[in-house]
Design a protein around this motif. Structure first.
Motif, PDB file in Angstrom:
ATOM      1  N   SER A  46       0.817  -1.251   0.122  1.00  0.00           N
ATOM      2  CA  SER A  46       0.047   0.007  -0.024  1.00  0.00           C
ATOM      3  C   SER A  46       0.576   1.366   0.049  1.00  0.00           C
ATOM      4  O   SER A  46       0.368   2.210   0.075  1.00  0.00           O
ATOM      5  CB  SER A  46      -0.884  -0.120   1.373  1.00  0.00           C
ATOM      6  OG  SER A  46      -0.212   0.215   2.457  1.00  0.00           O
ATOM      7  N   MET A  47       2.171   1.145  -0.078  1.00  0.00           N
ATOM      8  CA  MET A  47       3.000   2.153  -0.190  1.00  0.00           C
ATOM      9  C   MET A  47       3.708   2.280  -1.414  1.00  0.00           C
ATOM     10  O   MET A  47       4.240   1.385  -1.824  1.00  0.00           O
ATOM     11  CB  MET A  47       4.181   2.202   0.968  1.00  0.00           C
ATOM     12  CG  MET A  47       5.239   3.207   0.944  1.00  0.00           C
ATOM     13  SD  MET A  47       6.300   3.577   2.619  1.00  0.00           S
ATOM     14  CE  MET A  47       4.776   4.113   3.552  1.00  0.00           C
ATOM     15  N   ARG A  72      -2.364   6.792  -8.516  1.00  0.00           N
ATOM     16  CA  ARG A  72      -3.439   7.888  -8.380  1.00  0.00           C
ATOM     17  C   ARG A  72      -4.858   7.417  -8.337  1.00  0.00           C
ATOM     18  O   ARG A  72      -5.515   7.682  -7.114  1.00  0.00           O
ATOM     19  CB  ARG A  72      -3.098   9.118  -9.345  1.00  0.00           C
ATOM     20  CG  ARG A  72      -4.299  10.265  -8.891  1.00  0.00           C
ATOM     21  CD  ARG A  72      -3.884  11.633 -10.066  1.00  0.00           C
ATOM     22  NE  ARG A  72      -4.454  11.023 -11.417  1.00  0.00           N
ATOM     23  CZ  ARG A  72      -4.360  11.886 -12.355  1.00  0.00           C
ATOM     24  NH1 ARG A  72      -3.820  13.055 -12.224  1.00  0.00           N
ATOM     25  NH2 ARG A  72      -4.883  11.604 -13.548  1.00  0.00           N
ATOM     26  N   GLN A  73      -5.401   6.498  -9.136  1.00  0.00           N
ATOM     27  CA  GLN A  73      -6.411   6.187  -9.141  1.00  0.00           C
ATOM     28  C   GLN A  73      -6.835   5.091  -7.825  1.00  0.00           C
ATOM     29  O   GLN A  73      -7.926   5.352  -7.184  1.00  0.00           O
ATOM     30  CB  GLN A  73      -6.959   5.279 -10.365  1.00  0.00           C
ATOM     31  CG  GLN A  73      -8.038   4.321 -10.426  1.00  0.00           C
ATOM     32  CD  GLN A  73      -9.433   5.393 -10.223  1.00  0.00           C
ATOM     33  OE1 GLN A  73      -9.465   6.455 -10.482  1.00  0.00           O
ATOM     34  NE2 GLN A  73     -10.483   4.769  -9.836  1.00  0.00           N
ATOM     35  N   ALA A  74      -5.964   4.227  -7.548  1.00  0.00           N
ATOM     36  CA  ALA A  74      -6.135   3.425  -6.464  1.00  0.00           C
ATOM     37  C   ALA A  74      -6.122   4.235  -5.141  1.00  0.00           C
ATOM     38  O   ALA A  74      -6.758   3.874  -4.079  1.00  0.00           O
ATOM     39  CB  ALA A  74      -4.985   2.284  -6.441  1.00  0.00           C
ATOM     40  N   PRO A 101      -8.087  -1.300  -7.310  1.00  0.00           N
ATOM     41  CA  PRO A 101      -8.576  -2.475  -6.887  1.00  0.00           C
ATOM     42  C   PRO A 101      -8.089  -2.694  -5.574  1.00  0.00           C
ATOM     43  O   PRO A 101      -8.206  -3.859  -4.961  1.00  0.00           O
ATOM     44  CB  PRO A 101      -7.831  -3.367  -8.091  1.00  0.00           C
ATOM     45  CG  PRO A 101      -6.674  -2.839  -8.447  1.00  0.00           C
ATOM     46  CD  PRO A 101      -7.271  -1.288  -8.424  1.00  0.00           C
ATOM     47  N   ARG A 102      -7.320  -2.089  -5.031  1.00  0.00           N
ATOM     48  CA  ARG A 102      -6.694  -2.187  -3.653  1.00  0.00           C
ATOM     49  C   ARG A 102      -6.292  -1.054  -3.114  1.00  0.00           C
ATOM     50  O   ARG A 102      -5.858  -0.041  -3.877  1.00  0.00           O
ATOM     51  CB  ARG A 102      -5.550  -3.206  -3.690  1.00  0.00           C
ATOM     52  CG  ARG A 102      -4.341  -2.740  -4.308  1.00  0.00           C
ATOM     53  CD  ARG A 102      -3.317  -3.967  -4.407  1.00  0.00           C
ATOM     54  NE  ARG A 102      -2.018  -3.716  -5.249  1.00  0.00           N
ATOM     55  CZ  ARG A 102      -0.982  -2.982  -5.140  1.00  0.00           C
ATOM     56  NH1 ARG A 102      -1.069  -2.310  -3.746  1.00  0.00           N
ATOM     57  NH2 ARG A 102      -0.073  -2.680  -5.971  1.00  0.00           N
ATOM     58  N   SER A 138      -6.464  11.591   0.130  1.00  0.00           N
ATOM     59  CA  SER A 138      -7.020  10.183   0.616  1.00  0.00           C
ATOM     60  C   SER A 138      -5.850   9.585   1.169  1.00  0.00           C
ATOM     61  O   SER A 138      -5.967   8.474   1.770  1.00  0.00           O
ATOM     62  CB  SER A 138      -7.458   9.338  -0.625  1.00  0.00           C
ATOM     63  OG  SER A 138      -8.678   9.984  -1.069  1.00  0.00           O
ATOM     64  N   LEU A 139      -4.635   9.992   1.098  1.00  0.00           N
ATOM     65  CA  LEU A 139      -3.236   9.251   1.947  1.00  0.00           C
ATOM     66  C   LEU A 139      -3.410   9.436   3.499  1.00  0.00           C
ATOM     67  O   LEU A 139      -4.040  10.463   3.787  1.00  0.00           O
ATOM     68  CB  LEU A 139      -2.002   9.742   1.055  1.00  0.00           C
ATOM     69  CG  LEU A 139      -2.084   9.618  -0.492  1.00  0.00           C
ATOM     70  CD1 LEU A 139      -0.610  10.246  -0.869  1.00  0.00           C
ATOM     71  CD2 LEU A 139      -1.889   8.129  -0.808  1.00  0.00           C
TER      72      LEU A 139
END
Length: 730
Positions: free
Chosen positions: A141-142, A406-408, A414-415, A443-444
């Motif tokens: 996730s990073m 960016r989208q994720a 998807p994750r 969002s981060l």
């Protein structure tokens, strides 16, 4: 061998076989070294970072200060010369606006309130956040988003942490479509620096390539050499660029119709029997499928699409064929234009194949490579965590795309992607649809920026780590591939880091220790890091340190009877008709499609690079801003008269979505531009108050790029699909 991210990476990094032993350059060539004995001046060879060309330079130091830089004559990238930006190294080193110490944002993203922090405080905060994110969301996730040599240390840190998620805007927003298009055709990309054999060319064709203004040092020298030896040149570009002004033919093409011209040339070469029949028969496959697919693309049809007279289309095709195979139809560099850019690049690759120029003198050479081992004795990275692929929709996304990250980050699909490290990349200017980037950042859980200057992206960061400049640090070893030679180059400090700035090798070592990963960072300092790698590879570190570069001789750069090419495609040949693409539902031969055109009163927005600036990286450099403080809006002189706009007037721009530029831009009326486009230099219009010489100077094209089309083959984002109208007054 099927095309995949693994094979793409393997091909891009593989060393060329048959490399000879290291060669020392004659002592008489080391003029800068000889001067050392005559002057009380320390001279330190290193390489530049003001653009990706990384030319070798020699820093001259007196009383602990760099007073001058010169080109290193041993460098293959620069050959003893530096461009205007390279000569402005002191402006980067001694910029009083530089990031000076670690900072923690105690305010909101976009509205920062900065607290000066110690290194220990900043790194402890980051390590704590990383541990929490990994525990909650997993290591993958990073993400790392990067540009520049020092990014390799941050990749190493993330791999040790457990994340393989990294991306550079230079793929999806720049040269990725080009590389994938050539890889699908030849099983190889065109390199960086590109494998253009311009100095031996007899005919050169460039599409929208602003060579010279982008200051690709050795490449500019090569094309000048080729032209001086009698090469003819055609430049296809809506703007009469500096390089177009040197051409035999300037074709001011209607934007978004380049593929129409390429397909017409392909058809003409085939139907008139002007292609290299022996070369195609021996090295290519899919000729019949190609021929059948291009029958509709006549010169007469192409004229209606491109506005280039059919007579000129035919003339240039025949001129190319007459000089084949010593022809180089350049693949360009920035290729993310309209959303079908892989296929346009495929068209250029096919055109070169028909001319027999791949692996031929004056076309594209086969590069000599060199390999420097990684730091010896490092433990294996943690086992990779199986996670959903972010670029699953794009089967030929050979590298990770920034836009998928960016989208994720925005959607969690998807994750989830919950943290970014941003190294040397001003994302506010490198990615389209800026508001989408800001939305993702909000969002981060963590955004860490590592840079030398307080760029726009700093405003949205949680922690800022000040990196010292390239004249103050050891860095990763640079390897360049060239015609018959390879270059291994060292970056080493000419002076000690100013203020509290640090090199990346130090930052990751300290942060790694706080993460419990000290075993991955065993080097004592930057010099030992380089020396150990050289020792592992049998490279003379003392020579490298002294000369700045080591040159290795390599194998044959051209096809000969004794040196036959290998193509990393499934067929093992040049694929004119791509079964790979057909299997994935894409056109096996590029197919022309129309793109939206500007409405009445609008112009297509085009942008490029200033000869004096490397985008926003140098717009605050006091040695360059004195020469060019702002960008101008190129506007066709006749259109300017119709609109009542005079040369030197300041205007606003408003795009198709009603977004108006925050600032004004000065008009430059010219006859060197089509009347349906406007053009400006990229990198200006910085929104960063701490960059006192660049803040709000001129306007930013990126403020107006509010929509983009995505290339369905590899995920590249188009940047030339926005239209603007000129607004006078306040």
């Amino acid at each position: 061998m099927n095309f995949s991210r693994r094979t793409f990476l393997k091909s891009a990094g593989a060393a060329t076989a048959g490399i000879a032993a290291v060669t020392s350059m004659p002592k008489k060539m080391l003029s800068w070294a000889e001067d050392t004995a005559q002057k009380d001046m320390k001279q330190v060879p290193t390489f530049c970072e003001l653009c990706f060309w990384n030319c070798g330079l020699v820093a001259k130091v007196e009383n602990g200060k760099v007073v001058k830089v010169d080109g290193n004559p041993l460098s293959l990238r620069g050959r003893g010369r530096l461009c205007g930006r390279g000569n402005a190294a002191l402006g980067a080193l001694y910029d009083p606006d530089r990031l000076k110490y670690p900072m923690i944002n105690t305010g909101k993203r976009g509205e920062p309130v900065w607290k000066r922090a110690t290194w220990d405080e900043a790194l402890t905060l980051i390590a704590g956040k990383m541990k929490g994110i990994k525990e909650k969301y997993g290591a993958e996730s990073m993400a790392l988003i990067y540009h520049g040599t020092g990014a390799s240390f941050w990749k190493h840190l993330l791999h040790a942490y457990g994340s393989t998620l990294s991306a550079a805007p230079s793929f999806a927003q720049c040269r990725g479509p080009r590389d994938v298009g050539f890889y699908l055709t030849y099983g190889s990309d065109v390199g960086s620096p590109e494998y253009y054999d311009f100095s031996k060319s007899k005919y050169i064709v460039l599409f929208g390539s602003h060579l010279g203004e982008n200051a690709h040092n050795s490449q500019v020298q090569d094309i000048v050499s080729g032209l001086a030896d009698g090469a003819k040149m055609t430049v296809v570009d809506p703007r009469l660029s500096n390089i177009a002004s040197k051409a035999d033919h300037w074709l001011p093409i209607k934007p978004a119709t380049d593929l129409a011209l390429i397909l017409a040339w392909i058809r003409l070469l085939i139907e008139e029997g002007l292609y290299d029949k022996e070369y195609v028969a021996k090295y290519a496959t899919g000729f019949d499928g190609l021929r059948a697919a291009v029958q509709q693309y006549t010169p007469e049809w192409a004229e209606t699409e491109t506005t280039i007279p059919k007579e000129m289309i035919v003339k240039v095709a025949r001129e190319m064929a007459k000089q084949a195979p010593h022809v180089c139809v350049g693949a360009g560099r920035y290729a993310a234009w309209y959303g079908d850019d892989v296929q346009r690049s495929r068209g250029i690759a096919i055109l070169n194949a028909l001319l027999g120029s791949w692996g031929r003198k004056g076309g594209y050479f086969f590069p000599t490579g060199a390999k420097v081992p990684e730091y010896p004795g490092l433990p294996a990275y943690p086992e990779h965590e199986e996670v959903a692929k972010l670029d699953g929709a794009y089967p030929y996304a050979a590298l990770q795309t920034t836009t998928s990250i960016r989208q994720a980050s925005s959607s969690g699909k998807p994750r989830p992607v919950k943290a970014w490290f941003v190294y040397g990349s001003n994302l506010m200017k490198t990615m389209p649809e800026k508001q989408e980037t800001i939305k993702a950042i909000q969002s981060l859980d963590l955004l860490v920026t590592i840079d030398t200057m307080p760029m726009d992206i700093i405003n949205y960061s949680d922690v800022v780590l000040p990196e010292c400049t390239y004249l103050e640090r050891h860095d990763n070893i640079n390897v360049g591939k060239f015609n018959g030679e390879a270059e291994i180059a060292i970056r080493q400090p000419a002076v000690e880091p100013l203020w509290e700035s640090k090199p990346s090798w130090w930052m990751v070592k300290e942060l790694g220790s706080k993460l419990g990963l000290a075993e991955y960072f065993p080097w004592k300092n930057g010099e030992e890091y380089i020396a150990k790698r050289c020792e592992a590879g049998g490279i003379d570190y003392a020579q490298l340190k002294r000369d700045g570069v080591i040159i290795k001789k390599g194998g044959a750069p051209y096809i000969t009877a004794d040196s036959q090419p290998e193509f990393g495609t499934p067929s093992g040949k040049i694929e004119l008709y791509s079964e790979q693409l057909a299997e994935k539902g894409f056109d096996p031969v590029p197919k022309y499609t129309k793109h939206p055109q500007p409405a009445a009163g609008q112009f297509r927005l085009l942008f490029g690079r200033s000869p004096l600036h490397t985008f926003s990286r140098t717009t605050n450099n006091f040695m360059l801003t004195d020469l060019q403080k702002e960008n101008h809006l190129w506007l066709n002189a006749r259109k300017g008269k119709e609109l009542g706009v005079k040369d030197g007037d300041y205007v606003f721009l408003e795009n198709q979505d009603g977004v108006r530029s925050p600032g004004r831009i000065k008009v430059k009326l010219t006859q060197r531009l089509r009347d349906d486009v406007v053009y400006m230099y990229h990198g200006f219009g910085v929104h960063a108050k701490a960059m006192t010489r660049a803040d709000n100077r001129g306007i930013a094209d990126d403020d107006l790029i509010t929509k983009s089309a995505v290339d369905p083959i590899m995920g590249g984002t188009s940047m030339r699909g926005n239209f603007v109208k000129i607004v006078k007054g306040a």
